[in-house]
Design an enzyme around this catalytic site. Structure first.
Site, PDB file in Angstrom:
ATOM      1  N   ASP A  34       0.704  -1.117   0.005  1.00  0.00           N
ATOM      2  CA  ASP A  34      -0.044  -0.044   0.050  1.00  0.00           C
ATOM      3  C   ASP A  34       0.915   1.295  -0.019  1.00  0.00           C
ATOM      4  OD1 ASP A  34      -3.167   0.681   1.133  1.00  0.00           O
ATOM      5  OD2 ASP A  34      -1.937   2.129   1.102  1.00  0.00           O
ATOM      6  N   GLU A  85      -7.699   4.589  -6.719  1.00  0.00           N
ATOM      7  CA  GLU A  85      -8.608   5.872  -5.826  1.00  0.00           C
ATOM      8  C   GLU A  85     -10.070   5.631  -6.069  1.00  0.00           C
ATOM      9  OE1 GLU A  85      -7.133   8.778  -4.613  1.00  0.00           O
ATOM     10  OE2 GLU A  85      -5.231   8.304  -4.751  1.00  0.00           O
ATOM     11  N   THR A 140     -15.934  -2.689  -9.842  1.00  0.00           N
ATOM     12  CA  THR A 140     -17.182  -2.119  -9.077  1.00  0.00           C
ATOM     13  C   THR A 140     -18.395  -2.027 -10.305  1.00  0.00           C
ATOM     14  OG1 THR A 140     -17.959   0.012  -8.494  1.00  0.00           O
ATOM     15  CG2 THR A 140     -16.148   0.279  -9.941  1.00  0.00           C
ATOM     16  N   ASP A 141     -19.345  -2.030  -9.390  1.00  0.00           N
ATOM     17  CA  ASP A 141     -20.795  -1.865 -10.358  1.00  0.00           C
ATOM     18  C   ASP A 141     -20.905  -0.851 -11.241  1.00  0.00           C
ATOM     19  OD1 ASP A 141     -21.492  -0.367  -8.121  1.00  0.00           O
ATOM     20  OD2 ASP A 141     -23.337  -1.326  -7.620  1.00  0.00           O
ATOM     21  N   GLU A 142     -20.078   0.326 -10.465  1.00  0.00           N
ATOM     22  CA  GLU A 142     -20.288   1.773 -11.272  1.00  0.00           C
ATOM     23  C   GLU A 142     -19.616   1.582 -12.509  1.00  0.00           C
ATOM     24  OE1 GLU A 142     -19.032   4.941  -9.128  1.00  0.00           O
ATOM     25  OE2 GLU A 142     -19.740   4.401  -7.509  1.00  0.00           O
ATOM     26  N   TYR A 165     -13.770   8.356 -12.035  1.00  0.00           N
ATOM     27  CA  TYR A 165     -13.498   7.051 -11.252  1.00  0.00           C
ATOM     28  C   TYR A 165     -13.742   6.014 -12.039  1.00  0.00           C
ATOM     29  CZ  TYR A 165     -14.410   3.437  -7.941  1.00  0.00           C
ATOM     30  OH  TYR A 165     -14.701   2.087  -7.536  1.00  0.00           O
ATOM     31  N   ALA A 167     -14.874   5.509 -15.080  1.00  0.00           N
ATOM     32  CA  ALA A 167     -14.303   5.276 -16.279  1.00  0.00           C
ATOM     33  C   ALA A 167     -12.957   4.565 -16.067  1.00  0.00           C
ATOM     34  CB  ALA A 167     -14.239   6.511 -16.899  1.00  0.00           C
ATOM     35  N   LYS A 169     -11.971   2.718 -13.676  1.00  0.00           N
ATOM     36  CA  LYS A 169     -12.098   1.313 -13.235  1.00  0.00           C
ATOM     37  C   LYS A 169     -12.466   0.506 -14.604  1.00  0.00           C
ATOM     38  CE  LYS A 169     -12.078  -0.191  -9.431  1.00  0.00           C
ATOM     39  NZ  LYS A 169     -10.724  -0.798  -8.698  1.00  0.00           N
ATOM     40  N   LYS A 204     -17.000   8.669   2.660  1.00  0.00           N
ATOM     41  CA  LYS A 204     -17.962   8.007   1.932  1.00  0.00           C
ATOM     42  C   LYS A 204     -19.273   8.188   2.788  1.00  0.00           C
ATOM     43  CE  LYS A 204     -15.222   6.547  -1.039  1.00  0.00           C
ATOM     44  NZ  LYS A 204     -14.454   5.132  -0.921  1.00  0.00           N
ATOM     45  N   TYR A 222     -26.990  14.789  -1.326  1.00  0.00           N
ATOM     46  CA  TYR A 222     -26.785  15.449  -2.283  1.00  0.00           C
ATOM     47  C   TYR A 222     -28.209  15.424  -3.333  1.00  0.00           C
ATOM     48  CZ  TYR A 222     -21.820  14.647  -2.117  1.00  0.00           C
ATOM     49  OH  TYR A 222     -20.414  14.579  -1.715  1.00  0.00           O
TER      50      TYR A 222
END
Ligand code: NAD
Ligand code: DAU
Length: 354
Positions: A34, A85, A140-142, A165, A167, A169, A204, A222
């Site tokens: 790390d 990140e 990630t699911d994103e 982020y 994009a 991943k 988060k 938000y």
């Protein structure tokens, strides 16, 4: 026995994964690499830092020489790549480091694995690797983008990332796929939904809201707060990763999720209720640019093909998590000092002033 390289092990999920391994599969050697960015905190692993079978190396996954040296020194057989990140809001402010760490860092690790595991590393046509090696990319699911009111992400949903982020991943996923297809490297990709649990950095949603509630501070929601995320306890994510690492078919992608969709505002209200705080703390702030409206994971593949299932209900997981943050105030205070204090000011001060 695996010689397992865990990257990003000082972060939220990586640290929980190392703990999970120590408890459930302690026979393996774990090498935690790390860079200790703002999100890395070794205090989260202080009780196991002296364990036999655990090593920590401070290094950046973009450092090719160092990564090759680590593969050689520890004769690495398996990789779980968490290092990244990870915060969408930061990627909107400063995208570049997301591209270098999340994409180039992953490619450097793939190269080091290929070089160390291939039986004829100098032959570009060689697809022969040592037995029992695996590279697992934690995605990630994103990467699938956003859903409307209906539908779920399956492993064949086209990639359509919306933030820098996600994009980055998605790009890393495609590089992993290329190393699997072109070089025959044994690779799996996992795509999990939102995690919650102990040791999560308070930028988060869930730890931020718990902390602010405890301190009586405003709760920045938000937009209209009706965005939906599909929440999974981090320990269930860890068991799913171990399942894929040990039983996943090379070259396959596995979605991970627990069928637990919640609107952000309902989570905030649950935290308020559990902590006995007041709903007046809720402050609706300007929406995140490009904010994905809804995520939902179809977990049929991992549950039917690999027999994995989550063990936490959201109610139990959240009760335990809120209690953990209440009982670990000093961990939170240490994390909140330094760089994060400045970030919080920059990120939220204008919202609260208006
Ligand atoms: P995190 O931000 O808490 O931790 C990231 C860790 O990576 C930190 O310890 C940091 O120091 C380290 N790191 C960053 N850049 C590095 C570099 N260049 N070299 C070496 N180490 C570096 O993140 P997290 O929430 O634990 O997420 C871990 C992984 O899981 C990420 O890849 C993320 O995309 C993925 N993921 C997260 C979630 C979630 O809900 N948090 C869900 C699905 C997937
Ligand atoms: O879906 C998996 C992803 O989940 C991971 O890949 C990311 O690494 C992880 O950060 C997480 O991304 P999100 O953007 O969904 O998580 P975050 O906790 O930042 O936000 C969750 C939701 O809450 C999102 O809709 C934005 C909203 N939110 C967040 C913050 C920090 C607020 O309303 N207020 C806030 O202050």
């Amino acid at each position: 026995m695996m010689h397992l390289l865990v990257t990003g092990g000082a972060g939220f999920i990586g640290g929980n994964f190392i703990r999970w391994m120590k408890k459930n599969a302690p026979e393996h050697l774990i090498v935690n690499v790390d860079a200790l960015t703002y999100a890395g905190n070794l205090e989260s692993l202080s009780d196991i830092s002296e364990d036999e079978g655990y090593r920590f190396v401070r290094a950046d996954i973009r450092d090719r020489t160092k990564m090759e040296e680590i593969f050689k020194t520890f004769d690495i057989t398996h990789v779980v790549n968490f290092a990244a990140e990870s915060h969408v809001d930061r990627s909107i402010v400063d995208p570049e480091v997301f591209l270098t760490t999340n994409i180039i860092g992953t490619q450097v690790l793939l190269d080091a694995a290929k070089k160390h595991w291939n039986l004829a590393p100098d032959d570009k046509y060689s697809r022969d690797y040592r037995e029992n090696v695996k590279f697992l990319q934690v995605s990630t699911d994103e990467v699938y983008g956003a859903l409307g009111k209906e539908g779920m992400f399956s492993e064949t949903t086209p990639l359509s990332p919306n933030s820098p982020y996600s994009a980055a991943k998605a790009s890393a996923d495609l590089i992993c796929r290329a190393y699997s297809e072109t070089f025959g490297l044994p690779v799996n990709i996992t795509r999990c939904s939102n995690n919650y649990g102990p040791f999560q950095f308070p930028e988060k949603l869930i730890p931020l809201m718990i902390h602010n509630c405890i301190k009586g501070k405003s709760l920045p929601v938000y937009g209209d707060g009706m965005q939906i995320r599909d929440w999974l306890h981090v320990s269930d994510h860890c068991s799913a990763i171990y399942t894929v690492l040990t039983r996943g078919t090379s070259g396959e992608v596995y979605n991970i999720g627990g069928n637990n969709e919640r609107a952000n505002i309902d989570i905030v209200k649950l935290i308020i209720k559990t902590l006995g705080a007041k709903e007046e703390l809720i402050t609706y702030v300007k929406d995140r640019p490009g904010h994905d409206r809804r995520y939902a994971i179809d977990n049929t593949k991992i549950t039917t093909q690999l027999g994995w299932s989550p063990s936490y209900t959201f109610e139990n997981g959240m009760a335990e998590t809120i209690a953990w943050y209440q009982n670990n105030a000093s961990w939170m205070e240490h994390v909140l000092s330094g760089e994060y204090a400045d970030y919080y000011e920059r990120m939220y001060a204008p919202s609260f002033e208006s």
